[in-house]
Design an enzyme around this catalytic site. Structure first.
Site, PDB file in Angstrom:
ATOM      1  N   GLU A  95       0.868  -1.217   0.063  1.00  0.00           N
ATOM      2  CA  GLU A  95       0.000  -0.003   0.097  1.00  0.00           C
ATOM      3  C   GLU A  95       0.815   1.303   0.015  1.00  0.00           C
ATOM      4  OE1 GLU A  95      -3.964  -1.772   2.084  1.00  0.00           O
ATOM      5  OE2 GLU A  95      -2.350  -0.934   3.388  1.00  0.00           O
ATOM      6  N   CYS A 108       3.275   8.285   1.218  1.00  0.00           N
ATOM      7  CA  CYS A 108       4.088   7.478   2.217  1.00  0.00           C
ATOM      8  C   CYS A 108       4.216   6.325   1.427  1.00  0.00           C
ATOM      9  CB  CYS A 108       3.096   7.446   3.095  1.00  0.00           C
ATOM     10  SG  CYS A 108       3.641   6.224   4.462  1.00  0.00           S
ATOM     11  N   CYS A 115       6.045  -6.896   7.558  1.00  0.00           N
ATOM     12  CA  CYS A 115       7.398  -6.426   8.446  1.00  0.00           C
ATOM     13  C   CYS A 115       7.884  -7.521   9.668  1.00  0.00           C
ATOM     14  CB  CYS A 115       7.018  -5.046   9.019  1.00  0.00           C
ATOM     15  SG  CYS A 115       8.333  -4.315  10.107  1.00  0.00           S
ATOM     16  N   CYS A 119       6.238  -5.015  15.809  1.00  0.00           N
ATOM     17  CA  CYS A 119       5.857  -4.259  17.002  1.00  0.00           C
ATOM     18  C   CYS A 119       4.343  -4.287  17.407  1.00  0.00           C
ATOM     19  CB  CYS A 119       5.786  -2.689  16.458  1.00  0.00           C
ATOM     20  SG  CYS A 119       7.477  -2.264  16.121  1.00  0.00           S
ATOM     21  N   CYS A 122       1.152  -2.238  15.784  1.00  0.00           N
ATOM     22  CA  CYS A 122       1.201  -2.028  14.374  1.00  0.00           C
ATOM     23  C   CYS A 122       0.565  -3.024  13.603  1.00  0.00           C
ATOM     24  CB  CYS A 122       2.389  -1.737  13.691  1.00  0.00           C
ATOM     25  SG  CYS A 122       2.959  -1.645  12.238  1.00  0.00           S
ATOM     26  N   CYS A 335      -1.265   5.999   9.657  1.00  0.00           N
ATOM     27  CA  CYS A 335       0.183   5.359  10.096  1.00  0.00           C
ATOM     28  C   CYS A 335      -0.253   3.989  10.828  1.00  0.00           C
ATOM     29  CB  CYS A 335       0.672   6.261  11.500  1.00  0.00           C
ATOM     30  SG  CYS A 335       1.346   7.724  10.681  1.00  0.00           S
TER      31      CYS A 335
HETATM   32  N1  SAH Z   1       8.959   0.765   9.921  1.00  0.00           N
HETATM   33  C1  SAH Z   1       9.278   2.192  10.291  1.00  0.00           C
HETATM   34  C2  SAH Z   1       8.400   2.799   9.186  1.00  0.00           C
HETATM   35  C3  SAH Z   1       6.806   2.513   9.004  1.00  0.00           C
HETATM   36  S1  SAH Z   1       5.928   2.412  10.473  1.00  0.00           S
HETATM   37  C4  SAH Z   1       9.227   2.327  11.740  1.00  0.00           C
HETATM   38  O1  SAH Z   1       8.524   1.791  12.445  1.00  0.00           O
HETATM   39  O2  SAH Z   1       9.533   3.954  11.689  1.00  0.00           O
HETATM   40  C5  SAH Z   1       5.770   4.366  10.540  1.00  0.00           C
HETATM   41  C6  SAH Z   1       5.243   5.025  11.833  1.00  0.00           C
HETATM   42  O3  SAH Z   1       3.969   4.510  12.117  1.00  0.00           O
HETATM   43  C7  SAH Z   1       6.095   4.727  13.036  1.00  0.00           C
HETATM   44  O4  SAH Z   1       6.720   5.872  13.578  1.00  0.00           O
HETATM   45  C8  SAH Z   1       5.137   3.829  13.688  1.00  0.00           C
HETATM   46  O5  SAH Z   1       5.626   3.902  15.021  1.00  0.00           O
HETATM   47  C9  SAH Z   1       3.776   4.392  13.420  1.00  0.00           C
HETATM   48  N2  SAH Z   1       2.722   3.448  13.801  1.00  0.00           N
HETATM   49  C10 SAH Z   1       2.870   2.113  13.886  1.00  0.00           C
HETATM   50  N3  SAH Z   1       1.475   1.790  14.172  1.00  0.00           N
HETATM   51  C11 SAH Z   1       0.674   3.006  14.332  1.00  0.00           C
HETATM   52  C12 SAH Z   1      -0.522   3.109  14.878  1.00  0.00           C
HETATM   53  N4  SAH Z   1      -1.402   2.260  14.882  1.00  0.00           N
HETATM   54  N5  SAH Z   1      -0.966   4.347  15.043  1.00  0.00           N
HETATM   55  C13 SAH Z   1      -0.033   5.434  14.530  1.00  0.00           C
HETATM   56  N6  SAH Z   1       1.146   5.296  14.376  1.00  0.00           N
HETATM   57  C14 SAH Z   1       1.430   4.030  14.318  1.00  0.00           C
HETATM   58 FE1  SF4 Z   2       7.501  -2.893  11.268  1.00  0.00          FE
HETATM   59 FE2  SF4 Z   2       4.994  -1.651  12.190  1.00  0.00          FE
HETATM   60 FE3  SF4 Z   2       7.212  -1.580  13.855  1.00  0.00          FE
HETATM   61 FE4  SF4 Z   2       7.603  -0.118  11.695  1.00  0.00          FE
HETATM   62  S1  SF4 Z   2       6.025   0.145  13.567  1.00  0.00           S
HETATM   63  S2  SF4 Z   2       8.871  -1.508  12.632  1.00  0.00           S
HETATM   64  S3  SF4 Z   2       6.346  -1.317  10.207  1.00  0.00           S
HETATM   65  S4  SF4 Z   2       6.023  -3.513  12.833  1.00  0.00           S
END
Ligand code: SAH
Ligand code: SF4
Length: 350
Positions: A95, A108, A115, A119, A122, A335
């Site tokens: 996406e 974006c 991934c 986390c 996420c 995000c």
């Molecule tokens: N993997 C990289 C880039 C993609 S995630 C990273 O983690 O930085 C991009 C951003 O979205 C990151 O700062 C992450 O902490 C944030 N993010 C992930 N899940 C989210 C959510 N459910 N609500 C808001 N931000 C989120």
């Molecule tokens: Fe991967 Fe989501 Fe963690 Fe970014 S926030 S490193 S996309 S699992």
């Protein structure tokens, strides 16, 4: 001879120059090819009118420009954000999101299908890692969005699906295509790579002297809670991360951005704010607070009052603070909401 076409979009400008030379052409033909592909965005070799007929025939016989297609575009009814579901040649999906906000138009980009970093909060993390994208597949996302967008794109962020520094080389190669004069000619300071905190790659990025900007997802103010939220913290804790960030800001003279996703009852109390100040004060940075977009049942966005209290507690710190009220949550384009599990399932049952 193999019948698999050469995917020219995966070549850097220099590699294209070298490649045409192996076919008996001058290096500048490679530059012209690069320009047709990325700057002009043509899809057919026969449209490349300054190339010789014989080279065009050779390209048609041996090469391809087809790496991905737009499968679906959803546009938010309320916010103007568009989410592109992009189908890769092997049937997998990623996406890409277009976010127009006044004169600022952000794209974006995704760097991986899924991934590996898992986390807890996420949606992409929940998919696991399917595979890395190639540099061409990453840059192709911008070609698709540019065709669709009425306004020029001003900012590009690697904040879609995937951990960019887990796919380091293709991401840098893609950024170089975005930045190249004959590519998208997009300013390096308007390209931001976001990482969850892979320390060796942050150091490599600093060493190599890239001018792209760096964002680091901090998301917690102490190691215990960061490890719970982001397993990557077991490998490189907050102290390691801060040191690597200092190395980067010193080497690049660039300000870094710490992202801090705010989750109710998890990382949003006044103690967190105080600890966040202590961490961020050590780095030449600003802090971007992102109120959580709900994807996982275990986490909620704090109330407006609580978000404001947290922001007030950051006032007077040495660093600047911005709040990102993510756009596109009605179409799951905000995000952390990007996930193509449903599409992958559909694809597998076809
Ligand atoms: N993997 C990289 C880039 C993609 S995630 C990273 O983690 O930085 C991009 C951003 O979205 C990151 O700062 C992450 O902490 C944030 N993010 C992930 N899940 C989210 C959510 N459910 N609500 C808001 N931000 C989120
Ligand atoms: Fe991967 Fe989501 Fe963690 Fe970014 S926030 S490193 S996309 S699992």
């Amino acid at each position: 001879m193999s019948n698999t076409p050469v995917q020219l979009k995966n070549f850097s400008q220099l590699e294209l120059e070298n490649w045409v030379q192996t076919r008996g052409e001058k290096a500048f033909r490679g530059r012209q090819l690069f320009q047709w592909i990325w700057q002009k965005g043509v899809e057919e070799f026969k449209e490349m009118t300054n190339l010789s007929k014989s080279l065009i025939t050779e390209l048609e016989q041996n090469c391809s420009l087809n790496l991905s297609t737009v499968h679906q575009v959803q546009t938010s009814a309320t916010q103007g954000t568009s989410k592109f579901l992009i189908r890769l040649n092997d049937g997998k999906f990623v996406e890409t999101v277009l976010i127009p906000e006044g004169s600022r138009v952000t794209v974006c980009l995704s760097s991986q299908v899924g991934c590996a970093l898992d986390c807890d909060f996420c949606a992409t993390g929940k998919m696991g890692l399917n595979r890395n994208l190639t540099s061409g597949e990453i840059a192709d996302q911008l070609l698709h969005v540019r065709r669709f967008s009425d306004c020029p794109i001003t900012n590009i962020v690697f904040m879609g699906m995937g951990e960019p520094f887990h796919n380091y080389e293709p991401v840098i190669r893609a950024a170089d295509i975005l930045n190249a004069k004959l590519g998208f000619a997009h300013g390096a300071r308007k390209i931001t790579i976001s990482t969850s905190g892979l320390v060796p790659q942050i150091r490599q990025f600093a060493d190599e002297g890239h001018r792209y900007k760096l964002a680091v997802s901090l998301n917690a103010s102490d190691d215990t809670s960061r490890t719970q939220l982001m397993p990557v913290n077991k490998k490189w804790n907050i102290a390691d991360l801060v040191t690597a960030c200092q190395v980067y800001t010193k080497a690049s003279s660039n300000m870094l951005t710490f992202e801090y996703v705010l989750m109710a009852g998890i990382n949003d109390n006044l103690g967190d704010a105080r600890r966040l100040i202590n961490i961020a004060n050590k780095v030449f940075c600003k802090v971007n607070v992102i109120p959580y977009n709900e994807v996982a049942e275990d986490y909620q966005r704090p109330s407006k009052t609580r978000i404001n209290k947290f922001l007030e507690a950051l006032e007077g710190a040495r660093f600047g603070v911005t709040v990102r009220w993510s756009q596109g949550d009605d179409i799951d384009a905000a995000c952390g909401q990007l996930s193509t599990v449903a599409q992958l399932k559909n694809e597998n049952t076809e």
